[in-house]
Design an enzyme around this catalytic site. Structure first.
Site, short mmCIF file in Angstrom:
data_model
loop_
_atom_site.label_atom_id
_atom_site.label_comp_id
_atom_site.label_asym_id
_atom_site.label_seq_id
_atom_site.Cartn_x
_atom_site.Cartn_y
_atom_site.Cartn_z
N CYS A 191 -31.62 52.86 -0.74
CA CYS A 191 -30.99 53.26 -2.13
C CYS A 191 -31.90 52.64 -3.31
CB CYS A 191 -29.75 52.27 -2.16
SG CYS A 191 -29.06 52.64 -4.01
N CYS B 253 -23.10 52.68 -3.92
CA CYS B 253 -23.01 51.82 -5.18
C CYS B 253 -23.23 53.01 -6.27
CB CYS B 253 -24.33 50.83 -5.26
SG CYS B 253 -25.90 51.58 -5.52
N CYS C 137 -25.94 56.67 -2.55
CA CYS C 137 -25.42 55.01 -2.02
C CYS C 137 -24.02 54.94 -2.43
CB CYS C 137 -26.40 54.09 -2.39
SG CYS C 137 -26.08 52.47 -1.84
N HIS D 226 -46.39 55.00 7.76
CA HIS D 226 -45.91 55.62 6.82
C HIS D 226 -44.46 55.52 6.63
CE1 HIS D 226 -49.70 58.41 6.95
NE2 HIS D 226 -49.91 57.39 6.14
N GLY E 287 -52.61 62.92 19.04
CA GLY E 287 -51.91 63.90 18.21
C GLY E 287 -52.05 63.73 16.43
N THR E 288 -53.27 63.28 16.41
CA THR E 288 -53.46 63.05 14.86
C THR E 288 -54.73 63.94 14.45
OG1 THR E 288 -53.90 61.75 12.88
CG2 THR E 288 -54.51 60.67 14.92
N SER E 289 -54.70 64.61 13.19
CA SER E 289 -55.77 65.19 12.95
C SER E 289 -57.08 64.46 12.31
CB SER E 289 -55.64 66.16 11.65
OG SER E 289 -55.00 65.43 10.51
N GLN F 61 -48.03 57.24 12.48
CA GLN F 61 -47.92 57.73 11.24
C GLN F 61 -46.81 58.63 11.07
OE1 GLN F 61 -52.08 59.61 10.10
NE2 GLN F 61 -52.03 59.19 12.45
N ASN F 62 -45.83 58.79 12.17
CA ASN F 62 -44.79 59.72 12.19
C ASN F 62 -43.58 58.94 11.45
OD1 ASN F 62 -46.31 61.40 13.26
ND2 ASN F 62 -45.63 61.35 15.29
#
Ligand code: OAD
Length: 253
Positions: free
Chosen positions: A128, A151, A149, A120, A188-190, A102-103
């Site tokens: 851009c 552009c 960017c 995620h 390490g995730t809730s 998820q990081n």
């Protein structure tokens, strides 16, 4: 604790396919704050004001001011820790197939993991909003905000903002890996944010053993996970790997 490490090692040793689901907790030892709990980003900021697509569209410079300080400056100097390195080593040893993370910090890839599903998206790259060109975040000049960017279009994180969909390929692949693995390490995730938190449920319902590594219990603990190895990701990963290595050594002899 030793017993739980040994149980995790035994489960990994017997696994046909092991995958990991990681969250912000694995990157804390790299100096990246989590989202929830003490010092968490959402304790200091309202996600609807700094991480929602509508907020970004309404005032990209304002959102970027927070992103630069809270994410870009932190992620630009972060290095993988023993947690990330341990998972990468497990992949090289043929123990772990895939990391679903998820990081958005890119630290699994920096550690050497080659099959990483960024659930995620990523903050290691910016995109851009006009021409879709992607630029490494380290190369983004943040002296004038919002950054642009070549552009002229406004750059935005190549990450999922609130109000946006999970990238369909990441979602489909994560569901597949979760339903096909026989061991899932949840590190390490809730486990509070959907649909990521549903991946361990898919794994468990498909017959996999779900093992949590986290200093604190989560909503998965005692329901979905078989057991929780309580502690920091880096330290626990080192303990697991040292036991795995000695098993491999004794097998060779
Ligand atoms: P959270 O901040 O919700 O949870 C971090 C977890 O890490 C907690 O369960 C802690 O107990 C645990 N933890 C703390 N220190 C640790 C350590 N040293 N080693 C291992 N674990 C430790 O982070 P996530 O679960 O990743 O979404 O949050 C999920 C999503 O919520 C994020 O991806 C983000 C956020 O809103 C988006 O931005 C779309």
């Amino acid at each position: 604790m030793d017993t739980l490490i040994s149980r995790a090692v035994t489960d990994l040793k017997h696994a046909r396919t092991a995958v990991a689901l990681t969250g912000a907790g694995i990157s804390i030892e790299s100096g990246i704050p989590p989202f929830r709990g003490k010092g968490g980003l959402w304790e200091r900021f309202d996600p609807m004001e700094i991480a929602h697509i509508d907020a970004f569209v309404a005032d990209p410079a304002l959102v970027w001011r927070v992103l630069v300080k809270e994410l870009k400056e932190v992620i630009d100097r972060a290095l993988p820790n023993d947690g990330h390195k341990g998972l990468a080593r497990m992949e090289r040893m043929g123990i772990l197939k895939t990391v679903i993370t998820q990081n958005v910090d890119g630290l699994h890839q920096a550690a050497g993991s080659t099959d990483v599903i960024e659930f995620h998206g990523t903050f290691a790259w910016q995109r851009c909003t006009e021409c879709e060109t992607r630029v490494p975040t380290r190369d983004v000049d943040a002296s004038v905000l919002p950054p642009r960017c070549i552009c002229g279009g406004i750059l935005r994180p190549d990450a999922v903002l609130f109000g946006e969909m999970i990238p369909p390929i990441a979602l489909t692949r994560s569901q597949e890996e979760s339903s096909q693995c026989d061991v899932m390490l949840v590190v390490g995730t809730s486990a509070l944010v959907q649909p990521a938190a549903f991946m361990p449920v898919i794994a468990q319902q498909s017959g996999a053993t779900v093992i949590e590594i986290n200093p604190e219990p989560t909503p998965l603990t005692g329901r979905i996970s078989k057991f929780l190895v309580a502690g920091k990701a880096g330290q626990i990963m080192n303990e697991i790997l040292s036991e795995v290595s000695s098993l491999i050594q004794s097998k060779k002899q």
